[in-house]
Design an enzyme around this catalytic site. Structure first.
Site, PDB file in Angstrom:
ATOM      1  N   HIS A   9       0.805  -1.214   0.000  1.00 26.98           N
ATOM      2  CA  HIS A   9       0.000   0.000   0.000  1.00 26.98           C
ATOM      3  C   HIS A   9       0.844   1.272   0.000  1.00 26.98           C
ATOM      4  CE1 HIS A   9      -2.813  -2.756   2.489  1.00 26.98           C
ATOM      5  NE2 HIS A   9      -3.043  -2.923   1.210  1.00 26.98           N
ATOM      6  N   LYS A  12       6.812   6.309   6.810  1.00 25.98           N
ATOM      7  CA  LYS A  12       6.398   5.438   7.906  1.00 25.98           C
ATOM      8  C   LYS A  12       7.608   4.960   8.701  1.00 25.98           C
ATOM      9  CE  LYS A  12       2.536   3.535   5.286  1.00 25.98           C
ATOM     10  NZ  LYS A  12       1.965   2.324   4.682  1.00 25.98           N
ATOM     11  N   TYR A  25       2.954   1.498  13.674  1.00 24.53           N
ATOM     12  CA  TYR A  25       3.729   2.418  12.852  1.00 24.53           C
ATOM     13  C   TYR A  25       3.286   3.856  13.026  1.00 24.53           C
ATOM     14  CZ  TYR A  25      -0.071   1.336   9.484  1.00 24.53           C
ATOM     15  OH  TYR A  25      -1.282   1.109   8.870  1.00 24.53           O
ATOM     16  N   ASP A  77      -6.707  -6.059  -1.664  1.00 18.82           N
ATOM     17  CA  ASP A  77      -5.328  -6.328  -2.086  1.00 18.82           C
ATOM     18  C   ASP A  77      -5.273  -7.266  -3.285  1.00 18.82           C
ATOM     19  OD1 ASP A  77      -4.551  -4.647  -0.080  1.00 18.82           O
ATOM     20  OD2 ASP A  77      -3.709  -6.185   1.209  1.00 18.82           O
TER      21      ASP A  77
END
Length: 182
Positions: free
Chosen positions: A61, A71, A131, A169
């Site tokens: 992603h 991130k 994250y 996905d």
């Protein structure tokens, strides 16, 4: 903390100094001044957490345009392989990826700058993954590429018949058809 450059510019593995004793352990998971002096001036605005079971693959992603995100990821419980794929067309490493094992035991962190797709595969019975991101999530800016794209060539370390992904996905485009960064 030890900041290790990877083979793709801007992507880092960060290893904390862990202090263990009879009570357990202690380490600094985030220290702004060290991060700034080793990686850059990134301002994280949101923390996210997910819980997944063995074989779950989340990704690959990214957020498009002004909603792009850097991130800083780590595993609190369990073990995963984490992957960053360079989607910057102007980069000499466009389409290449870095894979790193993150676990509750090694306590590594993985920094992924803007311009990358990101995903992970759970290798333990269960994993809690957390994250920090430097931009809020914007559903209209959602992007991604297929986790099994042969052009990217990720060698996921389990039998692909055991991988569990979302319907979303499964419908992601291959890199050759995806909207990527300049």
């Amino acid at each position: 903390m030890i900041f290790k450059k990877t083979e793709i510019e801007g992507v880092y593995v960060i290893e904390p100094k862990v202090f263990n004793d009879a009570r357990g352990y202690f380490f600094e998971a985030w220290k702004e001044d060290e991060f700034k002096s080793n990686i850059g001036d990134i301002h994280f605005v949101q923390d996210n957490e997910s819980k997944s079971s063995y074989g779950v693959l989340r990704g690959l992603h990214f957020q498009k345009g002004e909603w792009s995100q850097a991130k800083l990821v780590r595993v609190i419980k369990g073990k995963v392989v984490d992957v960053a794929v360079d989607l910057r067309k102007s980069s000499k490493t466009f389409g290449q990826h870095v894979m790193v094992e993150l676990s509750e035991d090694n306590k590594r962190q993985f920094f992924i700058p803007r311009g990358f797709a990101h995903g992970f595969l759970v290798l333990s019975e269960e994993a809690i993954f957390t994250y920090k991101v430097d931009n809020v999530y914007a559903p209209q800016a959602d992007g991604g590429i297929r986790w099994d794209d042969p052009q990217v060539g990720i060698d996921w370390p389990i039998d692909m018949d055991r991988v569990l992904t979302s319907e979303k996905d499964h419908k992601l485009p291959y890199l050759k058809d995806a909207e990527v960064f300049d």
